[in-house]
Design a protein around this motif. Structure first.
Motif, PDB file in Angstrom:
ATOM      1  N   ALA A  95     -22.849  13.489  19.510  1.00 14.05           N
ATOM      2  CA  ALA A  95     -21.613  14.215  19.217  1.00 14.05           C
ATOM      3  C   ALA A  95     -20.361  13.503  19.713  1.00 14.05           C
ATOM      4  CB  ALA A  95     -21.694  15.629  19.792  1.00 14.05           C
ATOM      5  N   PRO A  96     -20.329  12.955  20.940  1.00 18.46           N
ATOM      6  CA  PRO A  96     -19.104  12.276  21.388  1.00 18.46           C
ATOM      7  C   PRO A  96     -18.705  11.096  20.503  1.00 18.46           C
ATOM      8  CG  PRO A  96     -20.491  12.793  23.264  1.00 18.46           C
ATOM      9  CD  PRO A  96     -21.299  13.072  22.038  1.00 18.46           C
ATOM     10  N   LEU A  97     -19.693  10.320  20.046  1.00 14.02           N
ATOM     11  CA  LEU A  97     -19.378   9.171  19.201  1.00 14.02           C
ATOM     12  C   LEU A  97     -18.860   9.633  17.844  1.00 14.02           C
ATOM     13  CD1 LEU A  97     -19.244   6.192  18.671  1.00 14.02           C
ATOM     14  CD2 LEU A  97     -21.681   6.213  18.096  1.00 14.02           C
ATOM     15  N   VAL A  98     -19.474  10.665  17.290  1.00 19.39           N
ATOM     16  CA  VAL A  98     -19.008  11.185  16.003  1.00 19.39           C
ATOM     17  C   VAL A  98     -17.570  11.672  16.131  1.00 19.39           C
ATOM     18  CG1 VAL A  98     -19.328  12.979  14.259  1.00 19.39           C
ATOM     19  CG2 VAL A  98     -21.318  11.793  15.202  1.00 19.39           C
ATOM     20  N   ARG A  99     -17.274  12.382  17.211  1.00 18.80           N
ATOM     21  CA  ARG A  99     -15.901  12.868  17.413  1.00 18.80           C
ATOM     22  C   ARG A  99     -14.926  11.708  17.568  1.00 18.80           C
ATOM     23  NH1 ARG A  99     -18.392  16.406  21.530  1.00 18.80           N
ATOM     24  NH2 ARG A  99     -19.090  18.301  20.452  1.00 18.80           N
ATOM     25  N   ALA A 100     -15.368  10.639  18.228  1.00 13.28           N
ATOM     26  CA  ALA A 100     -14.503   9.474  18.404  1.00 13.28           C
ATOM     27  C   ALA A 100     -14.221   8.798  17.065  1.00 13.28           C
ATOM     28  CB  ALA A 100     -15.146   8.493  19.375  1.00 13.28           C
TER      29      ALA A 100
END
Length: 221
Positions: free
Chosen positions: A166-171
């Motif tokens: 999730a953090p990478l997708v949001r980034a």
């Protein structure tokens, strides 16, 4: 789907009616483009062109290897997309350098594909993920169609297909134009929150509209 490119014909300089199709990652651009293609529109996808350019023996492989190093080319002779993605994600200068290699070639091939389709398709759809961010792509199309969905839907779709956390997708989403920026730039908006089958009628309505616009352009020439 910034673009550094060779000069290209603007809508006013061409008899072909052109639609720019864009949207955030996970919005469903490909599903929408496929439906327009099934109705007879000519679809020119900048991502597909980029993949061809960076495939084994692709036109961009030599320049990429010379600029970034041979370790960015896989054993199969294609661009190591994961390694390059990690490089440009954290290095804006490298991202600009890669764009300087790819984008002029993408622009040239996209225009060639569109010209080839002009004789048999009522209009052309350019699928450009970063169309709103590009600046110069907007001047090449008569209408800008944004495929829109909520941020939570984007994230869920990208995670389901890529297994990124999730953090990478949001980034990744944060590096693109915001939802508000895309909607502000849009001439037409296609909301894609429902199952894909619900797209058909909305795409058909837009297709009829674009065919009428294309016919009107043709009648004035």
């Amino acid at each position: 789907m910034a673009r550094t490119s060779h000069a290209a014909s603007s809508p006013s300089e061409s008899t072909s009616f052109a639609v720019g199709l864009t949207g955030g990652i996970g919005s469903g651009k490909t599903a929408v483009a496929d439906r327009f293609a099934a109705l007879g529109a000519a679809v020119v996808d900048s991502d597909q062109i980029a993949r061809a350019l960076t495939a084994p023996n692709g036109e961009a492989i030599g320049p990429i290897a010379r600029h970034f190093g041979a370790h960015y080319i896989g054993v199969d002779g294609a661009l190591d997309r994961q390694r390059m993605r990690e490089r440009v994600f954290h290095d804006p200068a490298a991202k600009a350098q890669l764009e300087a290699i790819l984008h002029p070639r993408i622009s040239e091939l996209a225009q060639a594909q569109a010209a080839a389709a002009a004789s048999h398709a009522p209009y052309v759809i350019f699928v450009v993920p970063l169309l709103v961010e590009s600046g110069n792509w907007r001047s090449r199309v008569d209408r800008l169609l944004v495929v829109d969905c909520s941020l939570s839907t984007q994230e869920a779709r990208v995670r389901a297909r890529s297994r990124l956390d999730a953090p990478l997708v949001r980034a990744i989403i944060a590096q693109q134009a915001s939802r508000a920026e895309r909607l502000d730039a849009a001439d037409d908006v296609l909301v894609n929150e429902s199952p894909l089958g619900a797209l058909d009628l909305r795409v058909q309505r837009l297709h009829r509209c674009y065919c009428k616009c294309a016919q009107s352009r043709h009648d004035r020439v």
